[in-house]
Design an enzyme around this catalytic site. Sequence first.
Site, PDB file in Angstrom:
ATOM      1  N   SER A  42       0.770  -1.079   0.079  1.00  0.00           N
ATOM      2  CA  SER A  42       0.162   0.098   0.138  1.00  0.00           C
ATOM      3  C   SER A  42       0.832   1.118   0.086  1.00  0.00           C
ATOM      4  CB  SER A  42      -0.906  -0.074   1.244  1.00  0.00           C
ATOM      5  OG  SER A  42      -2.006   0.961   0.961  1.00  0.00           O
ATOM      6  N   ASP A 156      -5.609  -4.685  -1.911  1.00  0.00           N
ATOM      7  CA  ASP A 156      -4.643  -4.406  -1.073  1.00  0.00           C
ATOM      8  C   ASP A 156      -4.066  -5.589  -0.110  1.00  0.00           C
ATOM      9  OD1 ASP A 156      -3.514  -3.309   1.424  1.00  0.00           O
ATOM     10  OD2 ASP A 156      -4.609  -1.318   0.951  1.00  0.00           O
TER      11      ASP A 156
END
Length: 248
Positions: A42, A156
């Site tokens: 991320s 993610d």
Amino acid sequence: MSDDRTLGLALSGGGAYGAAHVGVLQELRDRGIRPGIVAGTSSGALVGAAYAADVPLEAIERAARAFRWSSIARMSLTPRLGLLDSGALADAIHRTLGEDPLIEELPRRFAAVATDLRTRQTVVIDGGPLNIALRATIAVPGLLPPVRRGSQILMDGGMIDNVPVSAARHLGASTIIVVRLHAKWENVRMMRVVSSTAELEEDPSIILVQPEMDGLAQWTMGDVPHLIEEGRRAARAALDAAGIVART
């Protein structure tokens, strides 16, 4: 001074908290420590990719201080897949690097960590277009759309493991500087960590850096200067404790 191709960085995700990674990089630079491997999840992948691409650290800091979410996302035309569209990130990569490079052609070894929604497994992306890897690793469910990569549907990496130690090892790191953000939020669904703090602290191949985030904003950018400085402080403390002095 050349990079250490056995030394890795593992940079965790955490929204605006990722600015702390910039301070860590500053402390490493000041000590002459040059990891040749970087893995990120991320926001950690965004900072890590810039480092792997050899973007000057001053430019990385300026980008962190000026960052707005519109830099990487805009309102989606297909909101059922996510409120925002990460296409703006591809534009940002072109502006910064002049192209969308292949990961395997970056000056340093790099990997971004994502989650395959079909298999519920971690995916280490260490090849192919950089924009695909970064758009996948930041794809928070409900906010940003998933990214298709072959048969994979990627989102993610923090859904499975927010601290990409295994990815750094996959790239060949024998010693890893692990920057772990917001450890207290481990049990939140989007911030999973496979290894406990105790396991990371007890591993002799790991130098664990844990910036203190209490009272600092995670999803707005007002605390970025404090986050950068806290990253420096935490890295200084961890490296001093490990007995690592400045290299000449």
